[in-house]
Design a protein around this motif. Structure first.
Motif, PDB file in Angstrom:
ATOM      1  N   ALA A   1       0.622  -1.080  -0.040  1.00  0.00           N
ATOM      2  CA  ALA A   1      -0.150  -0.288   0.129  1.00  0.00           C
ATOM      3  C   ALA A   1       0.965   1.186   0.308  1.00  0.00           C
ATOM      4  CB  ALA A   1      -1.357   0.591   1.437  1.00  0.00           C
ATOM      5  N   ALA A   2       0.231   1.993  -0.846  1.00  0.00           N
ATOM      6  CA  ALA A   2       1.160   3.134  -0.499  1.00  0.00           C
ATOM      7  C   ALA A   2       1.232   4.366   0.627  1.00  0.00           C
ATOM      8  CB  ALA A   2       0.340   4.286  -1.953  1.00  0.00           C
ATOM      9  N   MET A   3       2.535   4.433   0.663  1.00  0.00           N
ATOM     10  CA  MET A   3       2.767   5.618   2.312  1.00  0.00           C
ATOM     11  C   MET A   3       3.475   6.842   1.950  1.00  0.00           C
ATOM     12  SD  MET A   3       2.527   2.441   4.612  1.00  0.00           S
ATOM     13  CE  MET A   3       3.236   2.989   5.828  1.00  0.00           C
ATOM     14  N   THR A   4       3.599   7.493   2.802  1.00  0.00           N
ATOM     15  CA  THR A   4       3.354   9.146   2.836  1.00  0.00           C
ATOM     16  C   THR A   4       5.284   8.693   2.123  1.00  0.00           C
ATOM     17  OG1 THR A   4       2.074   9.322   4.152  1.00  0.00           O
ATOM     18  CG2 THR A   4       3.630  11.684   3.638  1.00  0.00           C
ATOM     19  N   TYR A   5       5.749   8.406   2.850  1.00  0.00           N
ATOM     20  CA  TYR A   5       7.270   7.522   2.451  1.00  0.00           C
ATOM     21  C   TYR A   5       7.853   7.307   0.991  1.00  0.00           C
ATOM     22  CZ  TYR A   5      12.332   7.251   2.227  1.00  0.00           C
ATOM     23  OH  TYR A   5      13.688   7.393   1.827  1.00  0.00           O
ATOM     24  N   SER A   6       6.812   6.446   0.612  1.00  0.00           N
ATOM     25  CA  SER A   6       6.594   5.863  -0.483  1.00  0.00           C
ATOM     26  C   SER A   6       6.687   6.797  -1.589  1.00  0.00           C
ATOM     27  CB  SER A   6       6.366   4.116  -0.473  1.00  0.00           C
ATOM     28  OG  SER A   6       4.817   4.473  -0.953  1.00  0.00           O
ATOM     29  N   LEU A   7       5.222   7.045  -1.698  1.00  0.00           N
ATOM     30  CA  LEU A   7       4.484   8.485  -2.751  1.00  0.00           C
ATOM     31  C   LEU A   7       6.165   9.177  -2.647  1.00  0.00           C
ATOM     32  CD1 LEU A   7       1.212   8.561  -1.381  1.00  0.00           C
ATOM     33  CD2 LEU A   7       2.385   7.937  -3.648  1.00  0.00           C
ATOM     34  N   LYS A   8       6.743   9.481  -1.872  1.00  0.00           N
ATOM     35  CA  LYS A   8       7.507  10.938  -2.106  1.00  0.00           C
ATOM     36  C   LYS A   8       8.488  10.644  -2.494  1.00  0.00           C
ATOM     37  CE  LYS A   8      11.300  13.783   0.753  1.00  0.00           C
ATOM     38  NZ  LYS A   8      11.940  13.107  -0.509  1.00  0.00           N
ATOM     39  N   CYS A   9       9.109   9.648  -2.679  1.00  0.00           N
ATOM     40  CA  CYS A   9      10.170   8.537  -3.149  1.00  0.00           C
ATOM     41  C   CYS A   9      10.035   8.647  -4.840  1.00  0.00           C
ATOM     42  CB  CYS A   9      10.608   7.142  -2.634  1.00  0.00           C
ATOM     43  SG  CYS A   9      11.637   7.315  -1.392  1.00  0.00           S
ATOM     44  N   LEU A  10       8.672   8.628  -4.551  1.00  0.00           N
ATOM     45  CA  LEU A  10       8.202   8.064  -6.246  1.00  0.00           C
ATOM     46  C   LEU A  10       8.257   9.780  -6.876  1.00  0.00           C
ATOM     47  CD1 LEU A  10       6.846   6.570  -8.741  1.00  0.00           C
ATOM     48  CD2 LEU A  10       4.542   6.713  -7.217  1.00  0.00           C
ATOM     49  N   ARG A  11       7.772  10.793  -6.274  1.00  0.00           N
ATOM     50  CA  ARG A  11       7.724  12.508  -6.132  1.00  0.00           C
ATOM     51  C   ARG A  11       8.630  12.956  -6.869  1.00  0.00           C
ATOM     52  NH1 ARG A  11       2.823  12.530  -3.228  1.00  0.00           N
ATOM     53  NH2 ARG A  11       4.362  13.651  -1.303  1.00  0.00           N
ATOM     54  N   ASP A  12      10.154  11.902  -6.520  1.00  0.00           N
ATOM     55  CA  ASP A  12      11.274  12.810  -6.042  1.00  0.00           C
ATOM     56  C   ASP A  12      11.453  11.986  -7.331  1.00  0.00           C
ATOM     57  OD1 ASP A  12      11.669  14.286  -3.818  1.00  0.00           O
ATOM     58  OD2 ASP A  12      12.560  12.283  -2.570  1.00  0.00           O
ATOM     59  N   ALA A  13      11.502  10.105  -7.575  1.00  0.00           N
ATOM     60  CA  ALA A  13      12.368  10.185  -8.651  1.00  0.00           C
ATOM     61  C   ALA A  13      11.477  10.540 -10.035  1.00  0.00           C
ATOM     62  CB  ALA A  13      11.816   8.717  -9.023  1.00  0.00           C
TER      63      ALA A  13
ATOM     64  N   LEU B   1      10.781  13.989 -10.821  1.00  0.00           N
ATOM     65  CA  LEU B   1      11.275  14.952 -10.412  1.00  0.00           C
ATOM     66  C   LEU B   1      12.674  14.997 -11.360  1.00  0.00           C
ATOM     67  CD1 LEU B   1      10.907  18.117 -10.984  1.00  0.00           C
ATOM     68  CD2 LEU B   1      11.886  17.480  -7.845  1.00  0.00           C
ATOM     69  N   ALA B   2      13.510  14.045 -10.902  1.00  0.00           N
ATOM     70  CA  ALA B   2      14.853  13.815 -11.065  1.00  0.00           C
ATOM     71  C   ALA B   2      14.724  13.178 -12.988  1.00  0.00           C
ATOM     72  CB  ALA B   2      15.286  12.970 -10.223  1.00  0.00           C
ATOM     73  N   SER B   3      13.534  12.296 -12.998  1.00  0.00           N
ATOM     74  CA  SER B   3      13.795  11.733 -13.874  1.00  0.00           C
ATOM     75  C   SER B   3      13.052  12.572 -15.426  1.00  0.00           C
ATOM     76  CB  SER B   3      13.084  11.059 -14.220  1.00  0.00           C
ATOM     77  OG  SER B   3      11.573  10.833 -14.724  1.00  0.00           O
TER      78      SER B   3
ATOM     79  N   ASP C   1      15.101  15.543  -3.843  1.00  0.00           N
ATOM     80  CA  ASP C   1      14.588  15.213  -2.599  1.00  0.00           C
ATOM     81  C   ASP C   1      13.933  16.754  -2.290  1.00  0.00           C
ATOM     82  OD1 ASP C   1      14.152  14.956  -0.491  1.00  0.00           O
ATOM     83  OD2 ASP C   1      16.636  15.046   0.505  1.00  0.00           O
ATOM     84  N   GLY C   2      12.720  16.489  -1.821  1.00  0.00           N
ATOM     85  CA  GLY C   2      11.574  17.577  -2.371  1.00  0.00           C
ATOM     86  C   GLY C   2      11.814  18.435  -3.985  1.00  0.00           C
ATOM     87  N   GLY C   3      11.602  19.650  -2.988  1.00  0.00           N
ATOM     88  CA  GLY C   3      11.779  20.344  -4.674  1.00  0.00           C
ATOM     89  C   GLY C   3      13.292  20.627  -4.914  1.00  0.00           C
ATOM     90  N   THR C   4      14.270  20.312  -4.003  1.00  0.00           N
ATOM     91  CA  THR C   4      15.542  20.121  -4.353  1.00  0.00           C
ATOM     92  C   THR C   4      16.196  19.841  -5.734  1.00  0.00           C
ATOM     93  OG1 THR C   4      15.982  20.751  -1.987  1.00  0.00           O
ATOM     94  CG2 THR C   4      17.552  21.382  -3.526  1.00  0.00           C
ATOM     95  N   VAL C   5      16.824  20.044  -6.663  1.00  0.00           N
ATOM     96  CA  VAL C   5      17.294  19.287  -7.583  1.00  0.00           C
ATOM     97  C   VAL C   5      18.704  19.026  -7.808  1.00  0.00           C
ATOM     98  CG1 VAL C   5      17.020  18.900 -10.109  1.00  0.00           C
ATOM     99  CG2 VAL C   5      15.043  19.375  -8.612  1.00  0.00           C
ATOM    100  N   ILE C   6      19.643  18.650  -7.121  1.00  0.00           N
ATOM    101  CA  ILE C   6      20.741  17.958  -7.430  1.00  0.00           C
ATOM    102  C   ILE C   6      21.449  17.526  -8.929  1.00  0.00           C
ATOM    103  CG2 ILE C   6      22.874  17.483  -6.373  1.00  0.00           C
ATOM    104  CD1 ILE C   6      20.482  16.721  -3.667  1.00  0.00           C
ATOM    105  N   VAL C   7      22.645  18.614  -9.613  1.00  0.00           N
ATOM    106  CA  VAL C   7      22.053  17.915 -11.034  1.00  0.00           C
ATOM    107  C   VAL C   7      24.221  17.894 -10.553  1.00  0.00           C
ATOM    108  CG1 VAL C   7      22.630  18.384 -13.217  1.00  0.00           C
ATOM    109  CG2 VAL C   7      21.090  19.255 -11.918  1.00  0.00           C
TER     110      VAL C   7
ATOM    111  N   GLU D   1      12.426  23.836  -6.774  1.00  0.00           N
ATOM    112  CA  GLU D   1      12.146  25.187  -6.021  1.00  0.00           C
ATOM    113  C   GLU D   1      13.467  25.312  -5.806  1.00  0.00           C
ATOM    114  OE1 GLU D   1      10.419  23.497  -2.668  1.00  0.00           O
ATOM    115  OE2 GLU D   1       8.533  23.111  -3.106  1.00  0.00           O
ATOM    116  N   TYR D   2      14.220  25.124  -5.892  1.00  0.00           N
ATOM    117  CA  TYR D   2      15.568  25.480  -6.309  1.00  0.00           C
ATOM    118  C   TYR D   2      16.629  23.682  -6.455  1.00  0.00           C
ATOM    119  CZ  TYR D   2      20.225  25.660  -3.688  1.00  0.00           C
ATOM    120  OH  TYR D   2      21.659  25.963  -2.552  1.00  0.00           O
ATOM    121  N   VAL D   3      17.220  24.736  -6.609  1.00  0.00           N
ATOM    122  CA  VAL D   3      18.684  23.972  -7.924  1.00  0.00           C
ATOM    123  C   VAL D   3      20.138  23.834  -7.710  1.00  0.00           C
ATOM    124  CG1 VAL D   3      19.602  23.916 -10.559  1.00  0.00           C
ATOM    125  CG2 VAL D   3      17.823  24.434  -9.898  1.00  0.00           C
ATOM    126  N   GLU D   4      21.333  22.578  -7.153  1.00  0.00           N
ATOM    127  CA  GLU D   4      22.301  22.850  -6.846  1.00  0.00           C
ATOM    128  C   GLU D   4      23.027  21.738  -8.092  1.00  0.00           C
ATOM    129  OE1 GLU D   4      22.514  21.856  -3.323  1.00  0.00           O
ATOM    130  OE2 GLU D   4      24.137  21.063  -3.029  1.00  0.00           O
TER     131      GLU D   4
END
Lengths: 273, 270
Positions: free
Chosen positions: A188-200, A202-204, A222-228, A255-258
């Protein structure tokens, strides 16, 4: 609320099981129908996307870059579609990039080898012995493909929660086994697993946007932070970091880029944020 | 009712799954019992049998007869146990030793290396490095054993009907899935399946009787008719026929025995 990722050594069998599972559980089926969406979103012809999924891995030159970019756009589109939850996904190589998402049930379907040989022999009009050799060659190419682009051996059973061999078990029973497994609370989807999916996702999405101009980037979110992470020379790294930053900042959800530009020669890292 | 073989690596929770399946279905759960049977019947110390089924054969052992003979004895003991039906066997090579029997549900249980290392550290009270190297060595040994004796890779999922990963799936989940699969029609003991099992027992008994003297003997049995293949030339044919004649009277279930010398055994032979 969960998702099922199905991979198979036979496209037909895998798709049949994925379709039936989706119908049984009333889930959405995500398959190659998603390619036109990816094509229009990232400006790559649909045939090229299909080619990227099917063709042997190219290791250098323009073809390799195109294959990588095409796969990246398929990945971004698929992960976006998976955010909607309750989906069965097959034929988009999702088993290779939906990693670390606890509510994803990853299933590998192995078709009956005798049936595969017979089908191949009929389709290609070759002897059974020859079809065995062709199938073995195809399996090795797929293995190389998954290792080249995702550094994962798709035949490794430890990559899946469940492997079902259709030599003895028929399609309907395989579907029942999958349905019984996915009903467990652990899928079952959990808050954390959904966050991991959203992060993946956004990164992709960021990676797919960048790959055309910057073919060697690694993106994490991670959240809205993107590390390139990318490589550059001592002379162009500032310019490169600024260009990447400018492009990424315009992407929805960022939201933020590194940007970390590693020196291509000394491998010394320079950070610009 | 079915025969279930559960293949597992060390500390991968396969034993727990097997026990849970056996208790849920009311089946007999066997592992070491097979070795004890073989040890009693063929008068071989159990430790030698354990080594034969666990350690990969060295170059000298490959040339020798001992290991082949021990495996034939273990196979014979396992086939006799499996004939009784309603059995869960968790141990090495069950899926290979009972090859060709339609009502055998072949399952492999895998789990993550880190979890296995943790279990071994807890149980054996050793440090992480020791535990890890022991598990990896054990895995490699099993891999070499299967490759040398059967030419197959135990990690190949195609050898099993189901491969279950104990990570998100718990022991109870895995056991429930196996129980469900075991009740499928394909794994019912039909008359044909029973006949095949009886034939396998006969073939294993004959092989066990021959193997000490003639390692390269392959045996096929169909409806009690036994075919003995031997790669060696015709000079030993007479000896083999004499022995076969004697065995026809001694082994129950044998109707007729034929010896074929100078012919390699087919792949389905034991």
């Amino acid at each position: 609320m969960s998702m099922i990722i199905i991979s198979s050594d036979s496209n037909e069998k895998g798709e049949e099981i994925a379709h039936t599972t989706a119908r049984t559980l009333n889930y959405t089926f995500l398959g190659r129908d998603l390619l036109p969406v990816a094509a229009s979103r990232y400006g790559i012809p649909q045939e090229k996307l299909e080619w990227a999924l099917e063709a042997p891995p190219r290791s250098w030159g323009g073809a390799a870059r195109l294959q990588r970019r095409a796969l990246s756009s398929i990945q971004a589109t698929t992960l976006g579609a998976l955010l909607a939850d309750n989906a069965v996904c097959h034929g988009l190589a999702a088993h290779l990039y939906v990693v670390g998402i606890s509510h994803a049930l990853r299933v590998r379907i192995l078709a009956d080898p005798t049936e595969l040989e017979r089908e191949m022999s009929e389709n290609q009009a070759v002897a059974l012995e020859k079809s065995r050799i062709l199938l073995d060659r195809r399996r090795r190419v797929r293995q190389r493909w998954s290792l080249t682009f995702f550094q994962i051996d798709e035949t490794d059973p430890s990559r899946y929660d469940l492997v079902i061999n259709l030599s003895q078990i028929v399609t309907e029973e395989a579907v029942k086994i999958i349905a019984q497994t996915v009903a467990h609370r652990r899928f079952a989807a959990m808050t954390y697993s959904l966050k991991c999916l959203r992060d993946a996702e956004l990164a992709s999405r960021v990676s797919a946007g960048l790959l055309e101009k910057f073919p060697k980037v690694k993106v994490r979110a991670d959240g809205g932070t993107v590390i390139v992470e990318t490589k550059g020379t001592r002379f162009n790294k500032m310019k490169r970091a600024a260009a990447i930053k400018a492009q990424v900042q315009g992407i929805e959800g960022v939201e933020y880029v590194e940007v970390h530009v590693k020196n291509g020669l000394s491998k010394k890292s320079a950070t610009d944020s | 009712m079915a025969i279930i073989t559960i293949s597992r690596g060390s500390y991968s929770k396969g034993k727990e799954v097997a026990e849970e399946v056996a208790s849920a279905l009311g089946y007999e759960c066997v592992s070491r019992e097979v070795l004890l049977d073989a040890s009693d019947r063929f008068n071989i110390p159990e430790m030698r049998l354990v080594r034969a089924i666990h350690d990969a054969p060295s170059i000298l052992e490959r040339l020798g007869r001992e290991k082949q003979a021990y495996i034939a004895y273990i196979r014979c003991a396992l086939a006799r146990r499996a004939r009784k039906d309603n059995v869960v066997y968790h141990g090495l090579a069950g899926h290979l030793l009972l090859k060709g029997i339609p009502h055998v549900l072949k399952v492999r249980i895998i789990s993550d290396l880190e979890d296995r290392v943790k279990s071994e550290m807890e149980r054996e009270r050793m440090n992480e490095q020791e535990a890890r190297s022991l598990i990896l060595r054990d895995d490699e040994e099993r891999r070499r054993w299967t490759r040398t004796l059967f030419g197959l890779d135990p990690w190949d999922s195609a050898l099993y009907d189901l491969v279950l990963h104990i990570r998100k799936l718990t022991v109870a989940d895995a056991a429930a899935l196996i129980c469900k699969a075991a009740k499928l029609k394909q794994f019912e003991t039909t008359r044909e399946a029973r006949q095949k099992m009886d034939d396998l027992v006969v073939a294993c008994e004959v092989k066990a009787a021959f193997v000490e003297e003639y390692t390269d003997v392959g045996v096929v049995c169909e409806f009690g008719n036994v075919l003995i293949y031997c790669k060696s030339g015709e000079r030993i044919e007479h000896k083999l026929q004499e022995k076969a004649k004697k065995l026809t009277r001694e082994i129950s279930g044998v109707h007729h025995m034929e010896v074929h010398c100078g012919i390699p055994a087919p792949a389905r032979a034991v």
